[in-house]
Design a protein around this motif. Structure first.
Motif, PDB file in Angstrom:
ATOM      1  N   LYS A  67      58.041 -68.008 -74.130  1.00 62.62           N
ATOM      2  CA  LYS A  67      58.168 -66.572 -74.423  1.00 62.62           C
ATOM      3  C   LYS A  67      58.571 -65.798 -73.174  1.00 62.62           C
ATOM      4  CE  LYS A  67      54.648 -66.494 -78.074  1.00 62.62           C
ATOM      5  NZ  LYS A  67      53.282 -66.022 -78.432  1.00 62.62           N
ATOM      6  N   GLN A  68      57.964 -66.139 -72.040  1.00 61.92           N
ATOM      7  CA  GLN A  68      58.290 -65.398 -70.826  1.00 61.92           C
ATOM      8  C   GLN A  68      59.708 -65.689 -70.365  1.00 61.92           C
ATOM      9  OE1 GLN A  68      57.808 -62.660 -69.565  1.00 61.92           O
ATOM     10  NE2 GLN A  68      55.837 -62.871 -68.503  1.00 61.92           N
ATOM     11  N   ARG A  69      60.182 -66.902 -70.579  1.00 65.03           N
ATOM     12  CA  ARG A  69      61.573 -67.207 -70.230  1.00 65.03           C
ATOM     13  C   ARG A  69      62.543 -66.431 -71.128  1.00 65.03           C
ATOM     14  NH1 ARG A  69      62.527 -73.202 -70.444  1.00 65.03           N
ATOM     15  NH2 ARG A  69      60.419 -73.571 -71.199  1.00 65.03           N
ATOM     16  N   VAL A  70      62.191 -66.270 -72.394  1.00 62.91           N
ATOM     17  CA  VAL A  70      63.010 -65.443 -73.283  1.00 62.91           C
ATOM     18  C   VAL A  70      63.000 -63.996 -72.799  1.00 62.91           C
ATOM     19  CG1 VAL A  70      63.246 -64.522 -75.628  1.00 62.91           C
ATOM     20  CG2 VAL A  70      62.712 -66.946 -75.292  1.00 62.91           C
ATOM     21  N   ALA A  71      61.835 -63.513 -72.379  1.00 61.03           N
ATOM     22  CA  ALA A  71      61.732 -62.142 -71.881  1.00 61.03           C
ATOM     23  C   ALA A  71      62.609 -61.943 -70.645  1.00 61.03           C
ATOM     24  CB  ALA A  71      60.277 -61.807 -71.564  1.00 61.03           C
ATOM     25  N   ILE A  72      62.686 -62.957 -69.794  1.00 62.77           N
ATOM     26  CA  ILE A  72      63.547 -62.874 -68.615  1.00 62.77           C
ATOM     27  C   ILE A  72      65.015 -62.850 -69.029  1.00 62.77           C
ATOM     28  CG2 ILE A  72      64.305 -64.113 -66.541  1.00 62.77           C
ATOM     29  CD1 ILE A  72      61.385 -65.115 -66.262  1.00 62.77           C
ATOM     30  N   ALA A  73      65.380 -63.700 -69.991  1.00 62.49           N
ATOM     31  CA  ALA A  73      66.763 -63.700 -70.492  1.00 62.49           C
ATOM     32  C   ALA A  73      67.114 -62.355 -71.112  1.00 62.49           C
ATOM     33  CB  ALA A  73      66.949 -64.822 -71.513  1.00 62.49           C
ATOM     34  N   ARG A  74      66.178 -61.772 -71.838  1.00 63.51           N
ATOM     35  CA  ARG A  74      66.405 -60.460 -72.449  1.00 63.51           C
ATOM     36  C   ARG A  74      66.679 -59.406 -71.372  1.00 63.51           C
ATOM     37  NH1 ARG A  74      61.504 -57.817 -75.674  1.00 63.51           N
ATOM     38  NH2 ARG A  74      60.639 -57.954 -73.571  1.00 63.51           N
ATOM     39  N   ALA A  75      65.912 -59.443 -70.282  1.00 61.71           N
ATOM     40  CA  ALA A  75      66.131 -58.493 -69.188  1.00 61.71           C
ATOM     41  C   ALA A  75      67.497 -58.718 -68.543  1.00 61.71           C
ATOM     42  CB  ALA A  75      65.020 -58.633 -68.151  1.00 61.71           C
ATOM     43  N   LEU A  76      67.867 -59.961 -68.320  1.00 61.19           N
ATOM     44  CA  LEU A  76      69.148 -60.275 -67.694  1.00 61.19           C
ATOM     45  C   LEU A  76      70.325 -59.844 -68.568  1.00 61.19           C
ATOM     46  CD1 LEU A  76      68.298 -63.835 -66.346  1.00 61.19           C
ATOM     47  CD2 LEU A  76      68.805 -61.834 -64.936  1.00 61.19           C
ATOM     48  N   ALA A  77      70.145 -59.899 -69.882  1.00 62.04           N
ATOM     49  CA  ALA A  77      71.231 -59.543 -70.801  1.00 62.04           C
ATOM     50  C   ALA A  77      71.643 -58.076 -70.683  1.00 62.04           C
ATOM     51  CB  ALA A  77      70.826 -59.855 -72.245  1.00 62.04           C
ATOM     52  N   MET A  78      70.792 -57.263 -70.066  1.00 58.33           N
ATOM     53  CA  MET A  78      71.121 -55.851 -69.856  1.00 58.33           C
ATOM     54  C   MET A  78      71.942 -55.632 -68.586  1.00 58.33           C
ATOM     55  SD  MET A  78      69.954 -54.241 -72.448  1.00 58.33           S
ATOM     56  CE  MET A  78      70.016 -52.527 -71.892  1.00 58.33           C
ATOM     57  N   SER A  79      72.245 -56.709 -67.876  1.00 57.99           N
ATOM     58  CA  SER A  79      73.025 -56.655 -66.623  1.00 57.99           C
ATOM     59  C   SER A  79      72.429 -55.666 -65.620  1.00 57.99           C
ATOM     60  CB  SER A  79      74.490 -56.291 -66.921  1.00 57.99           C
ATOM     61  OG  SER A  79      75.081 -57.244 -67.777  1.00 57.99           O
ATOM     62  N   PRO A  80      71.127 -55.788 -65.321  1.00 60.84           N
ATOM     63  CA  PRO A  80      70.492 -54.837 -64.418  1.00 60.84           C
ATOM     64  C   PRO A  80      70.851 -55.115 -62.961  1.00 60.84           C
ATOM     65  CG  PRO A  80      68.953 -56.560 -64.970  1.00 60.84           C
ATOM     66  CD  PRO A  80      70.198 -56.833 -65.781  1.00 60.84           C
ATOM     67  N   GLU A  81      70.678 -54.111 -62.126  1.00 56.02           N
ATOM     68  CA  GLU A  81      70.800 -54.310 -60.674  1.00 56.02           C
ATOM     69  C   GLU A  81      69.489 -54.813 -60.084  1.00 56.02           C
ATOM     70  OE1 GLU A  81      72.698 -51.367 -58.204  1.00 56.02           O
ATOM     71  OE2 GLU A  81      73.570 -50.403 -59.975  1.00 56.02           O
ATOM     72  N   VAL A  82      68.383 -54.413 -60.686  1.00 58.47           N
ATOM     73  CA  VAL A  82      67.048 -54.769 -60.191  1.00 58.47           C
ATOM     74  C   VAL A  82      66.187 -55.173 -61.375  1.00 58.47           C
ATOM     75  CG1 VAL A  82      65.016 -53.981 -58.897  1.00 58.47           C
ATOM     76  CG2 VAL A  82      67.281 -53.027 -58.358  1.00 58.47           C
ATOM     77  N   ILE A  83      65.415 -56.240 -61.201  1.00 56.67           N
ATOM     78  CA  ILE A  83      64.411 -56.596 -62.198  1.00 56.67           C
ATOM     79  C   ILE A  83      63.037 -56.508 -61.551  1.00 56.67           C
ATOM     80  CG2 ILE A  83      63.480 -58.345 -63.738  1.00 56.67           C
ATOM     81  CD1 ILE A  83      66.160 -59.390 -64.297  1.00 56.67           C
ATOM     82  N   LEU A  84      62.127 -55.817 -62.235  1.00 56.07           N
ATOM     83  CA  LEU A  84      60.738 -55.702 -61.813  1.00 56.07           C
ATOM     84  C   LEU A  84      59.913 -56.689 -62.633  1.00 56.07           C
ATOM     85  CD1 LEU A  84      60.494 -51.787 -61.933  1.00 56.07           C
ATOM     86  CD2 LEU A  84      61.363 -53.218 -60.063  1.00 56.07           C
ATOM     87  N   PHE A  85      59.135 -57.518 -61.968  1.00 54.77           N
ATOM     88  CA  PHE A  85      58.287 -58.498 -62.646  1.00 54.77           C
ATOM     89  C   PHE A  85      56.825 -58.108 -62.427  1.00 54.77           C
ATOM     90  CE2 PHE A  85      62.210 -60.736 -61.758  1.00 54.77           C
ATOM     91  CZ  PHE A  85      62.404 -61.582 -62.846  1.00 54.77           C
ATOM     92  N   ASP A  86      56.127 -57.784 -63.509  1.00 54.85           N
ATOM     93  CA  ASP A  86      54.731 -57.383 -63.400  1.00 54.85           C
ATOM     94  C   ASP A  86      53.827 -58.564 -63.743  1.00 54.85           C
ATOM     95  OD1 ASP A  86      52.355 -56.028 -63.176  1.00 54.85           O
ATOM     96  OD2 ASP A  86      52.574 -54.888 -65.029  1.00 54.85           O
TER      97      ASP A  86
END
Length: 302
Positions: free
Chosen positions: A198-217
């Protein structure tokens, strides 16, 4: 597919080891004894990636404060994040780490101070959702849509927010699901996945938005111990790509081996920040040494 389904491509050794404290009173997290179950191959480090950039910081936090009622959670926080940085924020529970991350993402409104994104104070923005397209977040509780497939979870943002066509969104989602080792589960529902999946899917979901920065809580805090390594391995691989990451974590080995900046917080303030080598082998502040000593004791007793 059962709740305990594991992707064998991300099987890791879950053996827990000890940490040590040197005789000088400075806490040392031994390289061999804080294995977070990810391989330590010799590839370009986050430090090397970040050193190539001489541009202005991507994010600048200035005099940030946050209170809840009469409780002051954050007090005069200052730090910068450069392009390609992997900044790990460490500290005891209740030290303000997650609140800081939520302020940076504007899920919490700061009481005082400024947060600059490419020089613009986003605390004054009228379009927080637009800002979050570029500075996105991965939560400890996954926050997947349980009624949607893995693929749909990863395409809803690009389609609804970025206005991608279905085919393009699917292509982008598949690219990142492949990257995190979840492309074989595109039709699965979250309830059919393990916590690590599930967490790997959540990371893929974040990456799919093409962000400049990802915050991991604290992305591994809700996982069973055997699932932690597979998620940290994915994050380590992302760091090698030059992605800018701010990570709140209790995984000291990850902070030491992957980050190029470590920020130690206690009581709502930044007590000390610096390179991992300095923080973990020769911390300057007594509170930092005390925290690392407690981590040592917990590791030994665990």
């Amino acid at each position: 597919m059962s709740e305990n389904t594991n992707d064998t491509r991300f099987e890791t050794n879950t053996e827990q080891n000890d940490v040590g404290v040197n005789d000088m009173g400075n806490t040392t997290l031994d390289v061999e004894n804080l294995d977070y179950n990810a391989s330590n191959d010799t590839t370009e480090s986050a430090t090397e990636i970040a050193s190539e950039s001489t541009a202005a910081p991507v994010i600048e936090v200035r005099h940030l404060g946050k209170t809840f009622g009469t409780h002051e959670v954050l007090k005069d926080i200052d730090f910068d994040v450069d392009k390609g940085d992997v900044t790990c924020i460490i500290g005891s529970s209740g030290s303000g780490k997650s609140t800081l991350l939520r302020c940076i993402n504007l899920f919490e409104t700061p009481t005082a101070g400024e947060i600059y994104f490419h020089g613009e104070d986003v605390t004054k923005t009228k379009s927080a959702p637009k800002y979050r397209e570029k500075v996105t977040m991965v939560f400890q509780s996954f926050n997947l849509f349980n009624n949607m497939s893995v693929l749909a979870n990863c395409t809803i943002g690009p389609r609804k927010v970025l206005k991608m066509k279905k085919v393009e969104a699917n292509d982008v989602a598949m690219k990142y699901l492949e990257l995190v080792g979840m492309s074989a589960y595109v039709n699965a529902k979250p309830r059919q996945l393990s916590g690590g999946q599930k967490q790997r899917v959540a990371i893929a979901r974040a990456l799919a938005m093409s962000p400049e920065v990802i915050l991991f809580d604290e992305p591994t805090s809700a996982l069973d111990p055997e699932m932690v390594g597979e998620v940290l391995e994915v994050m380590k691989e992302l760091a090698k790509t030059g992605l800018t990451m701010i990570v709140v974590t209790h995984e000291m080995a990850f902070a030491r081996d992957v980050a190029n900046k470590v920020v130690f917080m206690d009581g709502g303030v930044i007590v000390e920040e610096g390179a991992p080598e300095q923080i973990f082998t020769a911390p300057k502040e007594e509170r930092t040494r005390a925290f690392l000593s407690r981590m040592l004791a917990e590791k030994q007793n665990g």
